[in-house]
Motif scaffolding. Structure first.
Motif, PDB file in Angstrom:
ATOM      1  N   LEU A   1       8.367   7.434  -1.159  1.00  0.00           N
ATOM      2  CA  LEU A   1       7.855   6.311  -1.941  1.00  0.00           C
ATOM      3  C   LEU A   1       7.856   5.072  -1.043  1.00  0.00           C
ATOM      4  N   ALA A   2       7.994   3.905  -1.622  1.00  0.00           N
ATOM      5  CA  ALA A   2       7.993   2.674  -0.828  1.00  0.00           C
ATOM      6  C   ALA A   2       9.376   2.402  -0.238  1.00  0.00           C
ATOM      7  N   LEU A   3       9.373   1.611   0.844  1.00  0.00           N
ATOM      8  CA  LEU A   3      10.608   1.148   1.472  1.00  0.00           C
ATOM      9  C   LEU A   3      11.519   2.331   1.776  1.00  0.00           C
ATOM     10  N   ASN A   4      12.759   2.299   1.269  1.00  0.00           N
ATOM     11  CA  ASN A   4      13.702   3.390   1.533  1.00  0.00           C
ATOM     12  C   ASN A   4      13.810   4.369   0.367  1.00  0.00           C
ATOM     13  N   ASP A   5      12.822   4.352  -0.518  1.00  0.00           N
ATOM     14  CA  ASP A   5      12.879   5.188  -1.718  1.00  0.00           C
ATOM     15  C   ASP A   5      12.206   6.542  -1.497  1.00  0.00           C
ATOM     16  N   TYR A   6      12.824   7.581  -2.069  1.00  0.00           N
ATOM     17  CA  TYR A   6      12.294   8.946  -2.047  1.00  0.00           C
ATOM     18  C   TYR A   6      12.299   9.472  -3.474  1.00  0.00           C
TER      19      TYR A   6
ATOM     20  N   LEU B   1      12.310  16.315  16.893  1.00  0.00           N
ATOM     21  CA  LEU B   1      12.136  16.549  15.467  1.00  0.00           C
ATOM     22  C   LEU B   1      12.121  15.207  14.755  1.00  0.00           C
ATOM     23  N   ALA B   2      11.063  14.942  13.986  1.00  0.00           N
ATOM     24  CA  ALA B   2      10.942  13.637  13.322  1.00  0.00           C
ATOM     25  C   ALA B   2      10.085  13.774  12.059  1.00  0.00           C
ATOM     26  N   PRO B   3      10.369  12.941  11.025  1.00  0.00           N
ATOM     27  CA  PRO B   3       9.584  12.985   9.783  1.00  0.00           C
ATOM     28  C   PRO B   3       8.456  11.951   9.781  1.00  0.00           C
ATOM     29  N   PHE B   4       7.344  12.308   9.104  1.00  0.00           N
ATOM     30  CA  PHE B   4       6.191  11.414   8.970  1.00  0.00           C
ATOM     31  C   PHE B   4       5.628  11.564   7.559  1.00  0.00           C
ATOM     32  N   SER B   5       5.361  10.420   6.901  1.00  0.00           N
ATOM     33  CA  SER B   5       4.827  10.490   5.535  1.00  0.00           C
ATOM     34  C   SER B   5       3.346  10.135   5.467  1.00  0.00           C
ATOM     35  N   PHE B   6       2.722   9.811   6.600  1.00  0.00           N
ATOM     36  CA  PHE B   6       1.266   9.693   6.626  1.00  0.00           C
ATOM     37  C   PHE B   6       0.750  11.081   7.016  1.00  0.00           C
ATOM     38  N   PHE B   7       0.614  11.952   6.009  1.00  0.00           N
ATOM     39  CA  PHE B   7       0.439  13.377   6.261  1.00  0.00           C
ATOM     40  C   PHE B   7      -0.233  14.047   5.079  1.00  0.00           C
ATOM     41  N   ASN B   8      -1.100  15.038   5.377  1.00  0.00           N
ATOM     42  CA  ASN B   8      -1.638  15.875   4.312  1.00  0.00           C
ATOM     43  C   ASN B   8      -2.443  17.028   4.895  1.00  0.00           C
TER      44      ASN B   8
ATOM     45  N   CYS C   1       0.819  -1.216   0.000  1.00  0.00           N
ATOM     46  CA  CYS C   1       0.000   0.000   0.000  1.00  0.00           C
ATOM     47  C   CYS C   1       0.854   1.267   0.000  1.00  0.00           C
ATOM     48  N   THR C   2       1.992   1.249   0.691  1.00  0.00           N
ATOM     49  CA  THR C   2       2.842   2.445   0.671  1.00  0.00           C
ATOM     50  C   THR C   2       3.592   2.582  -0.651  1.00  0.00           C
ATOM     51  N   SER C   3       3.597   1.530  -1.465  1.00  0.00           N
ATOM     52  CA  SER C   3       4.167   1.653  -2.814  1.00  0.00           C
ATOM     53  C   SER C   3       3.133   2.145  -3.810  1.00  0.00           C
ATOM     54  N   LEU C   4       1.855   2.143  -3.417  1.00  0.00           N
ATOM     55  CA  LEU C   4       0.787   2.599  -4.302  1.00  0.00           C
ATOM     56  C   LEU C   4       0.332   4.010  -3.979  1.00  0.00           C
ATOM     57  N   VAL C   5       0.358   4.378  -2.707  1.00  0.00           N
ATOM     58  CA  VAL C   5      -0.031   5.734  -2.310  1.00  0.00           C
ATOM     59  C   VAL C   5       1.227   6.593  -2.371  1.00  0.00           C
ATOM     60  N   VAL C   6       1.560   7.046  -3.578  1.00  0.00           N
ATOM     61  CA  VAL C   6       2.820   7.758  -3.819  1.00  0.00           C
ATOM     62  C   VAL C   6       2.607   8.884  -4.831  1.00  0.00           C
ATOM     63  N   PRO C   7       3.484   9.890  -4.826  1.00  0.00           N
ATOM     64  CA  PRO C   7       4.429  10.174  -3.740  1.00  0.00           C
ATOM     65  C   PRO C   7       3.695  10.806  -2.570  1.00  0.00           C
ATOM     66  N   ARG C   8       4.171  10.560  -1.350  1.00  0.00           N
ATOM     67  CA  ARG C   8       3.560  11.136  -0.164  1.00  0.00           C
ATOM     68  C   ARG C   8       4.393  12.320   0.309  1.00  0.00           C
ATOM     69  N   PRO C   9       3.744  13.448   0.625  1.00  0.00           N
ATOM     70  CA  PRO C   9       4.505  14.556   1.207  1.00  0.00           C
ATOM     71  C   PRO C   9       5.029  14.158   2.574  1.00  0.00           C
ATOM     72  N   ILE C  10       6.101  14.777   2.983  1.00  0.00           N
ATOM     73  CA  ILE C  10       6.724  14.468   4.275  1.00  0.00           C
ATOM     74  C   ILE C  10       6.488  15.628   5.227  1.00  0.00           C
ATOM     75  N   ALA C  11       5.910  15.316   6.372  1.00  0.00           N
ATOM     76  CA  ALA C  11       5.780  16.302   7.440  1.00  0.00           C
ATOM     77  C   ALA C  11       6.993  16.141   8.355  1.00  0.00           C
TER      78      ALA C  11
END
Length: 209
Positions: A188-193, A47-54, A24-34
């Motif tokens: 993106l998915a896994l360790n991809d940006y 301080l930390a990043p999160f990609s389940f964000f909008n 699912c994280t390879s399909l919901v792309v690209p995700r903005p990073i908070a």
């Protein structure tokens, strides 16, 4: 007509949690990073990043960041938001992607990620949490509500934007920020940006009459 491609239908119940997450994280792309900065009631910053964000609304502008537990322990970000009811969201641009990645490290509680990543913390205008002085843009948020996601370890933090900081060079004549100037990084998915690619305009059709 395009020739239809074969489709595989996958029942989520037939995948384990890891496989379903990867799919699912390879399909919901690209995700903005908070890139979220917070402060505890004792004054400890995080301080930390999160990609389940909008963004979820306008007038007022409300942002959503979904924060999961780590090994059944509440993350510092969520605990701090719960205590001080504020957080700041930064745009991750390609100049600071390595620093962002450092702040994703599973540090022990109480670690100052600003210092670990060599970033400058500066006071925010309306909230207690500091912001990243090096970031191209920051949105200061006051907490509206914390909403546990049923059946998961995630909690959604809804925050109303009460102040926006943007580097002057990123703002265009219309008052909107230029994506090319922001140079945002997406997840993106896994360790991809991904970096920003082609930008094109597409006007929305309007019905006549």
């Amino acid at each position: 007509m395009l020739k239809p491609e074969p489709i595989r239908s996958i029942d989520p119940d037939n995948l384990d949690g890891g496989a379903l997450y990867r799919l699912c994280t390879s399909l919901v792309v690209p995700r903005p990073i908070a890139w979220v900065s917070t402060i505890s009631s004792e004054g400890q910053v995080n301080l930390a990043p999160f990609s389940f964000f909008n963004a979820v609304s306008d007038q007022p502008v409300v942002l959503m960041v979904s924060i999961g537990a780590r090994r059944d322990r509440e993350k510092d970000t969520l605990r701090n938001i719960r205590q001080t009811r504020c957080f700041a969201v930064h745009v991750v641009d390609d100049r600071l992607v390595e620093q962002m990645n450092i702040t994703a490290t599973d540090y022990p509680p109480g670690t100052n990620e600003f210092e670990a990543a060599g970033l400058t913390a500066v006071p925010s205008s309306r909230i207690a949490a500091p912001r990243v002085g090096d970031a191209v843009a920051c949105l200061e948020c006051e907490l509206l509500e914390l909403m546990p996601v049923p059946g998961t370890t995630f909690t959604m933090a809804l925050g109303q934007v009460v102040m926006v900081h943007v580097q002057e060079s990123c703002l265009g004549p219309s008052g909107a920020a230029s994506a090319e100037a922001l140079r945002p990084v997406g997840k993106l998915a896994l360790n991809d940006y991904t970096r920003l690619g082609e930008v094109f305009e597409l006007l929305r059709p309007r019905l006549q009459g």
